[in-house]
Design a protein around this motif. Structure first.
Motif, PDB file in Angstrom:
ATOM      1  N   PRO A  36     -32.606  52.473  12.551  1.00  0.00           N
ATOM      2  CA  PRO A  36     -34.043  52.757  12.440  1.00  0.00           C
ATOM      3  C   PRO A  36     -34.295  53.839  11.398  1.00  0.00           C
ATOM      4  O   PRO A  36     -33.362  54.511  10.947  1.00  0.00           O
ATOM      5  CB  PRO A  36     -34.409  53.263  13.838  1.00  0.00           C
ATOM      6  CG  PRO A  36     -33.125  53.814  14.377  1.00  0.00           C
ATOM      7  CD  PRO A  36     -32.028  52.969  13.783  1.00  0.00           C
ATOM      8  N   PHE A  37     -35.551  53.983  11.009  1.00  0.00           N
ATOM      9  CA  PHE A  37     -35.929  55.053  10.094  1.00  0.00           C
ATOM     10  C   PHE A  37     -35.644  56.389  10.766  1.00  0.00           C
ATOM     11  O   PHE A  37     -35.741  56.523  11.979  1.00  0.00           O
ATOM     12  CB  PHE A  37     -37.421  54.980   9.755  1.00  0.00           C
ATOM     13  CG  PHE A  37     -37.804  53.748   9.000  1.00  0.00           C
ATOM     14  CD1 PHE A  37     -37.431  53.590   7.688  1.00  0.00           C
ATOM     15  CD2 PHE A  37     -38.539  52.749   9.616  1.00  0.00           C
ATOM     16  CE1 PHE A  37     -37.778  52.453   6.981  1.00  0.00           C
ATOM     17  CE2 PHE A  37     -38.892  51.614   8.922  1.00  0.00           C
ATOM     18  CZ  PHE A  37     -38.511  51.462   7.603  1.00  0.00           C
ATOM     19  N   THR A  41     -38.694  61.061   8.640  1.00  0.00           N
ATOM     20  CA  THR A  41     -39.316  60.396   7.497  1.00  0.00           C
ATOM     21  C   THR A  41     -40.822  60.565   7.552  1.00  0.00           C
ATOM     22  O   THR A  41     -41.445  60.239   8.563  1.00  0.00           O
ATOM     23  CB  THR A  41     -38.976  58.891   7.489  1.00  0.00           C
ATOM     24  OG1 THR A  41     -37.571  58.733   7.511  1.00  0.00           O
ATOM     25  CG2 THR A  41     -39.566  58.193   6.283  1.00  0.00           C
ATOM     26  N   PRO A  42     -41.433  61.082   6.469  1.00  0.00           N
ATOM     27  CA  PRO A  42     -42.895  61.226   6.464  1.00  0.00           C
ATOM     28  C   PRO A  42     -43.577  59.865   6.620  1.00  0.00           C
ATOM     29  O   PRO A  42     -43.124  58.866   6.055  1.00  0.00           O
ATOM     30  CB  PRO A  42     -43.192  61.828   5.086  1.00  0.00           C
ATOM     31  CG  PRO A  42     -41.909  62.453   4.652  1.00  0.00           C
ATOM     32  CD  PRO A  42     -40.818  61.615   5.262  1.00  0.00           C
ATOM     33  N   ARG A  43     -44.644  59.825   7.391  1.00  0.00           N
ATOM     34  CA  ARG A  43     -45.353  58.564   7.668  1.00  0.00           C
ATOM     35  C   ARG A  43     -45.787  57.845   6.398  1.00  0.00           C
ATOM     36  O   ARG A  43     -45.775  56.629   6.344  1.00  0.00           O
ATOM     37  CB  ARG A  43     -46.569  58.816   8.556  1.00  0.00           C
ATOM     38  CG  ARG A  43     -46.197  59.210   9.970  1.00  0.00           C
ATOM     39  CD  ARG A  43     -47.424  59.529  10.804  1.00  0.00           C
ATOM     40  NE  ARG A  43     -48.281  58.383  11.007  1.00  0.00           N
ATOM     41  CZ  ARG A  43     -48.249  57.583  12.069  1.00  0.00           C
ATOM     42  NH1 ARG A  43     -47.401  57.844  13.032  1.00  0.00           N
ATOM     43  NH2 ARG A  43     -49.064  56.566  12.174  1.00  0.00           N
ATOM     44  N   GLU A  44     -46.150  58.603   5.357  1.00  0.00           N
ATOM     45  CA  GLU A  44     -46.625  57.957   4.122  1.00  0.00           C
ATOM     46  C   GLU A  44     -45.500  57.219   3.385  1.00  0.00           C
ATOM     47  O   GLU A  44     -45.772  56.390   2.523  1.00  0.00           O
ATOM     48  CB  GLU A  44     -47.304  58.968   3.191  1.00  0.00           C
ATOM     49  CG  GLU A  44     -46.420  60.081   2.700  1.00  0.00           C
ATOM     50  CD  GLU A  44     -46.417  61.307   3.598  1.00  0.00           C
ATOM     51  OE1 GLU A  44     -45.898  62.337   3.150  1.00  0.00           O
ATOM     52  OE2 GLU A  44     -46.916  61.252   4.741  1.00  0.00           O
ATOM     53  N   LEU A  45     -44.261  57.463   3.737  1.00  0.00           N
ATOM     54  CA  LEU A  45     -43.141  56.756   3.116  1.00  0.00           C
ATOM     55  C   LEU A  45     -42.717  55.515   3.900  1.00  0.00           C
ATOM     56  O   LEU A  45     -41.925  54.718   3.407  1.00  0.00           O
ATOM     57  CB  LEU A  45     -41.939  57.691   2.968  1.00  0.00           C
ATOM     58  CG  LEU A  45     -42.141  58.896   2.059  1.00  0.00           C
ATOM     59  CD1 LEU A  45     -40.877  59.742   2.027  1.00  0.00           C
ATOM     60  CD2 LEU A  45     -42.535  58.469   0.660  1.00  0.00           C
ATOM     61  N   LEU A  46     -43.233  55.367   5.116  1.00  0.00           N
ATOM     62  CA  LEU A  46     -42.866  54.219   5.946  1.00  0.00           C
ATOM     63  C   LEU A  46     -43.736  53.010   5.618  1.00  0.00           C
ATOM     64  O   LEU A  46     -44.923  53.156   5.349  1.00  0.00           O
ATOM     65  CB  LEU A  46     -43.040  54.571   7.423  1.00  0.00           C
ATOM     66  CG  LEU A  46     -42.156  55.691   7.955  1.00  0.00           C
ATOM     67  CD1 LEU A  46     -42.556  56.030   9.383  1.00  0.00           C
ATOM     68  CD2 LEU A  46     -40.694  55.309   7.871  1.00  0.00           C
ATOM     69  N   PRO A  47     -43.152  51.821   5.677  1.00  0.00           N
ATOM     70  CA  PRO A  47     -43.966  50.613   5.514  1.00  0.00           C
ATOM     71  C   PRO A  47     -44.978  50.521   6.663  1.00  0.00           C
ATOM     72  O   PRO A  47     -44.708  51.025   7.758  1.00  0.00           O
ATOM     73  CB  PRO A  47     -42.963  49.465   5.606  1.00  0.00           C
ATOM     74  CG  PRO A  47     -41.614  50.086   5.469  1.00  0.00           C
ATOM     75  CD  PRO A  47     -41.752  51.522   5.856  1.00  0.00           C
ATOM     76  N   PRO A  48     -46.121  49.887   6.446  1.00  0.00           N
ATOM     77  CA  PRO A  48     -47.136  49.808   7.505  1.00  0.00           C
ATOM     78  C   PRO A  48     -46.604  49.272   8.828  1.00  0.00           C
ATOM     79  O   PRO A  48     -46.955  49.765   9.874  1.00  0.00           O
ATOM     80  CB  PRO A  48     -48.185  48.861   6.922  1.00  0.00           C
ATOM     81  CG  PRO A  48     -48.010  48.979   5.451  1.00  0.00           C
ATOM     82  CD  PRO A  48     -46.539  49.243   5.234  1.00  0.00           C
ATOM     83  N   ARG A  49     -45.734  48.282   8.811  1.00  0.00           N
ATOM     84  CA  ARG A  49     -45.220  47.700  10.055  1.00  0.00           C
ATOM     85  C   ARG A  49     -44.495  48.746  10.889  1.00  0.00           C
ATOM     86  O   ARG A  49     -44.594  48.776  12.098  1.00  0.00           O
ATOM     87  CB  ARG A  49     -44.272  46.550   9.771  1.00  0.00           C
ATOM     88  CG  ARG A  49     -43.716  45.956  11.043  1.00  0.00           C
ATOM     89  CD  ARG A  49     -42.976  44.661  10.773  1.00  0.00           C
ATOM     90  NE  ARG A  49     -42.732  44.027  12.043  1.00  0.00           N
ATOM     91  CZ  ARG A  49     -41.585  44.109  12.705  1.00  0.00           C
ATOM     92  NH1 ARG A  49     -40.578  44.765  12.215  1.00  0.00           N
ATOM     93  NH2 ARG A  49     -41.430  43.522  13.872  1.00  0.00           N
ATOM     94  N   SER A  50     -43.752  49.628  10.251  1.00  0.00           N
ATOM     95  CA  SER A  50     -42.979  50.594  11.011  1.00  0.00           C
ATOM     96  C   SER A  50     -43.860  51.655  11.657  1.00  0.00           C
ATOM     97  O   SER A  50     -43.489  52.236  12.656  1.00  0.00           O
ATOM     98  CB  SER A  50     -41.941  51.261  10.114  1.00  0.00           C
ATOM     99  OG  SER A  50     -42.569  52.026   9.128  1.00  0.00           O
ATOM    100  N   VAL A  51     -45.045  51.884  11.107  1.00  0.00           N
ATOM    101  CA  VAL A  51     -45.956  52.866  11.689  1.00  0.00           C
ATOM    102  C   VAL A  51     -46.687  52.253  12.882  1.00  0.00           C
ATOM    103  O   VAL A  51     -46.811  52.852  13.935  1.00  0.00           O
ATOM    104  CB  VAL A  51     -46.967  53.359  10.637  1.00  0.00           C
ATOM    105  CG1 VAL A  51     -48.006  54.249  11.276  1.00  0.00           C
ATOM    106  CG2 VAL A  51     -46.243  54.103   9.523  1.00  0.00           C
ATOM    107  N   LEU A  52     -47.133  51.014  12.723  1.00  0.00           N
ATOM    108  CA  LEU A  52     -47.914  50.354  13.770  1.00  0.00           C
ATOM    109  C   LEU A  52     -47.042  49.674  14.821  1.00  0.00           C
ATOM    110  O   LEU A  52     -47.411  49.583  15.976  1.00  0.00           O
ATOM    111  CB  LEU A  52     -48.844  49.313  13.138  1.00  0.00           C
ATOM    112  CG  LEU A  52     -49.838  49.879  12.121  1.00  0.00           C
ATOM    113  CD1 LEU A  52     -50.605  48.739  11.470  1.00  0.00           C
ATOM    114  CD2 LEU A  52     -50.784  50.859  12.775  1.00  0.00           C
TER     115      LEU A  52
END
Length: 66
Positions: A36-37, A41-52
């Motif tokens: 996993p990430f 890792t800052p949220r702005e560097l994560l792909p949208p799927r990984s945040v949601l």
């Protein structure tokens, strides 16, 4: 390595190329996964799927010779 220099080289190959290379070499893959990430890792560097919809923990991999 305090005070020592080092050269780090990355070679990125797509997953399909890596799995083909392993199977062509006679390995049998039972699972493929990625860690996993990092939680740092800052949220702005994560792909949208990984945040949601976060990817569950590492499913691990299994490899063995045929």
């Amino acid at each position: 390595m305090t005070g020592s220099g080092a050269t780090l080289t990355y070679r990125h190959r797509p997953s399909h190329a890596m799995t083909k290379a392993f199977t062509d070499a006679g390995f049998r893959l039972s699972a493929v996964g990625e860690p996993p990430f990092s939680p740092d890792t800052p949220r702005e560097l994560l792909p949208p799927r990984s945040v949601l919809n976060p990817v569950p923990g590492d499913v691990g991999s299994g490899a063995g010779r045929s």
